[in-house]
Every structure is written in C-alpha cells, then in structure tokens.
Write an enzyme that holds these catalytic residues in place. Structure first.
Site, short mmCIF file in Angstrom:
data_model
loop_
_atom_site.label_atom_id
_atom_site.label_comp_id
_atom_site.label_asym_id
_atom_site.label_seq_id
_atom_site.Cartn_x
_atom_site.Cartn_y
_atom_site.Cartn_z
N LYS A 71 0.88 -1.17 0.00
CA LYS A 71 0.00 0.00 0.00
C LYS A 71 0.92 1.22 0.00
CE LYS A 71 -2.04 2.98 1.91
NZ LYS A 71 -1.83 4.39 1.51
N GLU B 290 8.99 1.25 11.34
CA GLU B 290 9.98 2.33 11.25
C GLU B 290 9.18 3.62 11.37
OE1 GLU B 290 13.00 1.51 11.21
OE2 GLU B 290 13.16 -0.43 10.23
P1 NAD Z 1 1.81 8.35 7.57
O1 NAD Z 1 1.87 7.58 8.83
O2 NAD Z 1 0.86 9.46 7.46
O3 NAD Z 1 1.46 7.38 6.35
C1 NAD Z 1 2.25 6.25 6.03
C2 NAD Z 1 1.38 5.23 5.33
O4 NAD Z 1 0.40 4.74 6.23
C3 NAD Z 1 0.62 5.77 4.13
O5 NAD Z 1 0.64 4.80 3.12
C4 NAD Z 1 -0.78 5.96 4.68
O6 NAD Z 1 -1.78 5.90 3.70
C5 NAD Z 1 -0.88 4.80 5.64
N1 NAD Z 1 -1.87 4.96 6.70
C6 NAD Z 1 -2.26 6.10 7.31
N2 NAD Z 1 -3.18 5.84 8.25
C7 NAD Z 1 -3.39 4.50 8.25
C8 NAD Z 1 -4.24 3.63 8.98
N3 NAD Z 1 -5.07 4.07 9.91
N4 NAD Z 1 -4.18 2.30 8.71
C9 NAD Z 1 -3.34 1.82 7.76
N5 NAD Z 1 -2.54 2.62 7.02
C10 NAD Z 1 -2.55 3.94 7.26
O7 NAD Z 1 3.31 8.81 7.28
P2 NAD Z 1 3.83 9.74 6.07
O8 NAD Z 1 3.33 11.12 6.33
O9 NAD Z 1 3.53 9.07 4.79
O10 NAD Z 1 5.40 9.67 6.27
C11 NAD Z 1 6.11 10.54 7.09
C12 NAD Z 1 6.41 9.88 8.42
O11 NAD Z 1 7.13 8.67 8.19
C13 NAD Z 1 7.28 10.69 9.33
O12 NAD Z 1 6.80 10.58 10.64
C14 NAD Z 1 8.65 10.02 9.23
O13 NAD Z 1 9.49 10.20 10.33
C15 NAD Z 1 8.26 8.61 9.06
N6 NAD Z 1 9.33 7.85 8.44
C16 NAD Z 1 10.07 6.99 9.20
C17 NAD Z 1 11.11 6.28 8.64
C18 NAD Z 1 11.96 5.34 9.47
O14 NAD Z 1 12.70 4.58 8.88
N7 NAD Z 1 11.85 5.36 10.78
C19 NAD Z 1 11.39 6.44 7.27
C20 NAD Z 1 10.62 7.34 6.53
C21 NAD Z 1 9.59 8.02 7.12
#
Ligand code: NAD
Length: 484
Positions: free
Chosen positions: A176, A252
């Site tokens: 996804k 992550e």
């Molecule tokens: P997000 O959590 O908003 O979304 C990530 C994914 O989760 C998307 O595909 C989204 O559609 C999905 N999602 C959202 N709500 C959901 C739910 N209730 N159930 C299932 N899936 C759901 O994150 P983002 O804004 O896409 O990315 C930025 C974040 O990611 C930042 O917090 C960043 O620090 C983190 N990040 C962490 C790492 C790491 O390795 N630790 C790497 C990259 C990004």
C-alpha cells in the site's frame, strides 16, 4: 493523463473511485489513482495467499535469487521512467532522485537476494538422558503474506527496502504505497510482469489510511505480518489492527533527531554534514536533524556558516540539473510545516534564515514550497524542538558539557538516529553508547551499510531491518529436534 491502477494477481485493476495525484513542484495534475475498495484489497490478499503455494513456493533458492536480480535489472533498464515518476510524485531534485532513490531502490533487491544465499541457522547437538544424542537445528520458512505500508518521502527506496527482503525470504506481498506517491510502486508491477514474477507474489493496492486501503489491508485477517514505515501515530493504529489475530509487526516510525557538534569537530565537514542532515530532501528524511546542539566556543560561527549554506540552495524546477532544493511533498504538508514556522516566530525564536514561503517564478507559485529555515533562542520545552516537523528546518542550541548535551539529546520520546561531530575518538565512542537511538553516526550521516541493523528506539520503531535482522521479521524460525 496517467492512470494509476491497482496491481492484483499480475493484472491491472481499476476501481469505481479515483483520486488525484498532483506534482508538488507546481500543483499540476499528474493523473488519477484508482482507490482499492475492501473487495479489491481482499482479492489482493487472496492472490498473495494463493501465490504462496504456486510456482513461487517451489522455486529453488538460486532461481529466486536470479529472479530478484532480474527485478533490479528491470528497474535499472527503465531507470528514466522510474526517475521521472519519482520526481513528479515527490518534487525532489534530479540529483537526489538519480543518485539515491532509484539506484538504491533497485539495489535493495540484489542485496537481500544475495544475503539469503549465505545465512546459516543455528545447530545444537545435545546429549539425551538415555545416553544417546539428538541434533537441534533451525529452519527458516517464509512468514507468509506480508502487508507493506509505505510513506511518501523515499517512495521506491523505502518500499523495496521491505519488498526486497520479503521476497528474498519467499513471502508474498501486498503493498500500500502512500496516497501522495503511487507511481513507482505501480511501475514496479510492470517490471514484475516483464521479468516473469509469478502472479500474486507482488500486489499493489492504492488508497488512503483510515476507511480505505490502508485500514482494509492491515485489518485483513489473512495477512501474516505488517511492515510499516510512517508516523508514530499511524503505527499505534496499525498495532491495534495487528493485535487481532496476533499478527507480527515491524515499524519504522518518526523521529526528532539530534545533531551534535563539538568544538573540536572538523568545522567545515560538520557544517557540510549538518547541511545535509537538516535540509536534504527538503528535510523530509526520517533520519534528518531538526535539533542541532553546538558547543559554545564555536556556536556563533557555526550558526553563521549554516545560514550561508541554507541560503545557498538553488530552488526551482526539479528537472533543471542545477536545482538543489525541491518543494515539500504536498500542500497539506506545506501547511503543517508552515504552522511550525509560525509557532517558532510566535514563541520568540530568532529566525536566522527563512521562516516562510520563498519567492519563486510564476510557474511554480502553486507548488508546496517552504524556505530552508534555521532558528535559535527557543527553550528545549518548545513544541518546535519536541515535535517532528519533517521539514527543512532546524533549531540550534548551544551547550557546554558532554553530560548536558546527552541529557538534552535523549530528552525526547523518539530515538531514531543521531549525528555527532568530533575529532576526539573517546568522545565519539562515549556518545555512541550514551545516545538512546537506533543509529548513531559520527562524522557522517546517512552512511548505510545494508548489512547493519536499521531501526529506532523508543517511539521511533519496533524491530530492526537490514542484513540478517530483516530475516527475523520476514521468516519464521523453527527448531527441528532429531533424536539420533
Ligand atoms: P503516515 O503515517 O501518514 O502514512 C504512512 C502510510 O500509512 C501511508 O501509506 C498511509 O496511507 C498509511 N496509513 C495512514 N493511516 C493509516 C491507517 N489508519 N491504517 C493503515 N494505514 C494507514 O506517514 P507519512 O506522512 O507518509 O510519512 C512521514 C512519516 O514517516 C514521518 O513521521 C517520518 O518520520 C516517518 N518515516 C520513518 C522512517 C523510518 O525509517 N523510521 C522512514 C521514513 C519516514
């Protein structure tokens, strides 16, 4: 106009409902994305389940390895397509996408395929009470159907970082991608068919989180494990979904990473390093540095030098090879980052540089732009210093002693990464042990040997990926005990 379809069981699947995909450079429409409904997500999971007992399951390891190499080669063969797709979805500059996102995205398939050939399992010969012997040995088997939920900041790279090891271990996946960046996951479906990947091994469902593909997938009872990269808040929701059926998770999550510069650091290298860690990918890197601590004797000089670097970026169209700084991923994210810029000003921060929206040519005016921004003068309790902003910005705080900076650096619910700059070897080793993070770089940042562990402490993650650590999640370890 491009249509981004779901990729289920090797077929392209449309849905009755679409949403827009826009280019953050200028907010132009790239195409329409077919949002998978609950039935389609179910279809994808069933396809992945069925593929676990098809030709994929009986494929010999060398053949699986060769096929994953073919996937990497297939991406590289279509390098320009992937590059264009990633640049349009994210707005990131050519230099970055062509050197990091696409090559490393492709390499993930080779690295994990090669690894799988060389991983031993444990063996314990034992003496039995009857005076005989038994032999224990470990057998690794695929975990099963893996849900791969991805963010938008490094779409291909972070997705293949999970899909690479998952497939190397013999699992099947339903991906996804982020709703912001659907393109490269979709293109990868084409490559999978081109190289002859059995249908159902790699599936893609598009959509959002709540009440959409993300939720349908993570709540699906026939998913055996969920690997997720994204915000900590989302991780909590997914963990609740995974509790039903006691499914495994690998997370992550977010960060608020410290960058620490000691007075004895190589000054120019430290400035260059923090410039990258604070501003690369417009600050949208989970490992990025939004809290910088600089030892007092070099504080003023460092702030001035970083300001010059921040003001030296070339903002503009990302296809222009001279552009070094792109927009944020979306206007929604722009609003979030700007809200922190306003908060910092309202709390009385000294705005060293930036703090708003840059002046740009008319054609780019509607893009998701913000200025690279540096603040000083905020207390450590400020939300600007405590919360993840995920933008091209940092606050610089002076410090005097090692104990003081360790306390400030560790005073956070997060624990993903740190970058430390010093020429004193003992300081380097002490800091690496004292900082409560999953990854501590000294005199470097984002330098990755893919064999090493990757992941966050505290609220920055659960589990480790990379090298053999990825195998812990993507396989189930069995013990066989043979009485001899
Ligand atoms: P997000 O959590 O908003 O979304 C990530 C994914 O989760 C998307 O595909 C989204 O559609 C999905 N999602 C959202 N709500 C959901 C739910 N209730 N159930 C299932 N899936 C759901 O994150 P983002 O804004 O896409 O990315 C930025 C974040 O990611 C930042 O917090 C960043 O620090 C983190 N990040 C962490 C790492 C790491 O390795 N630790 C790497 C990259 C990004």
């Amino acid at each position: 106009m491009t249509e981004f379809k779901n990729f289920i069981d090797g077929q392209w699947v449309t849905s009755g409902k679409t949403f827009e995909n826009r280019n953050p450079i200028d907010n132009s429409l790239i195409g329409m994305v077919h949002e998978a409904n609950a039935q389609q997500v179910d279809q994808a999971v069933r396809a992945a389940r069925a593929a676990l007992s098809g030709p994929w399951a009986t494929m010999k390891t060398p053949d699986r390895v060769a096929l994953l190499h073919a996937v990497a080669d297939g991406i590289n063969k279509r390098f320009d397509d992937f590059l264009e797709a990633e640049m349009m979805d994210t707005g990131k500059p050519y230099g970055l996408a062509s050197h990091v996102d696409i090559p490393r995205g492709a390499a993930n398939f080779k690295v994990f395929a090669d690894l799988i050939r060389n991983i031993p399992t444990e063996t314990f010969p034992m003496e039995t009470p009857d005076g005989g012997h038994a032999l224990n040995y470990g057998i690794r088997v695929p975990r099963g159907v893996i849900a791969v939920v991805c963010p938008w900041n490094l779409p291909l790279l972070l997705m293949t970082w999970k899909v690479g090891p998952a497939l190397a271990c013999g699992n099947t996946v339903v991906v996804k991608p982020s709703e912001e960046t659907p393109a490269t996951a979709t293109l990868l479906g084409e490559v999978m068919n081109e190289v002859g990947m059995p249908a159902g091994v790699y599936n893609v469902v598009h959509g959002f989180g709540p009440d959409s593909a993300g939720q349908f997938l993570t709540e699906h009872p026939d998913v055996d494990g969920i690997t997720f990269t994204g915000e900590t808040r989302t991780g909590e929701v997914i963990m609740r979904a995974a509790a039903k059926g006691v499914r495994a998770v690998s997370f992550e999550l977010g960060g608020k990473n410290p960058g620490i510069v000691f007075a004895d650091a190589d000054f120019d290298k430290a400035v260059a390093g923090i410039t990258r860690s604070a501003f690369e990918n417009s600050g949208q890197v989970c490992l990025g540095t939004e809290r910088v601590y600089v030892q007092r004797p070099i504080f003023e000089r460092f702030v001035q030098a970083l300001k010059e670097r921040a003001e030296g970026f070339k903002l503009g169209d990302n296809r222009d090879r001279n552009t070094t700084f792109g927009p944020l991923v979306s206007r929604e994210h722009q609003r979030k980052v700007l809200s922190y810029y306003e908060k910092a000003a309202a709390e009385g921060a000294t705005v060293v540089t930036g703090g708003g929206v840059p002046e740009l040519p008319e054609a780019l005016k509607d893009g998701a732009w913000v200025q690279p921004t540096i603040w000083t003068g905020l207390p450590e309790t400020s939300p600007v210093i405590r919360e993840e902003i995920f933008g091209p910005c940092c606050h610089i705080q002076p410090f005097d002693t090692e104990e003081e900076v360790i306390a400030m650096a560790n005073d956070t619910p997060y624990g993903l990464a740190a970058t430390v700059w010093t020429q004193n070897l003992s300081t380097a080793h002490r800091m690496s042990a004292a900082l409560n993070v999953g990854l501590c770089w000294v005199n470097s940042w984002f330098l990755r040997d893919l064999r090493t562990s990757f992941g966050g402490a505290k609220q920055s993650g659960l589990g480790r990926e990379g090298g053999v650590h990825s195998m812990e999640f993507y396989t189930e370890l069995r013990n066989a005990c043979i009485k001899l």
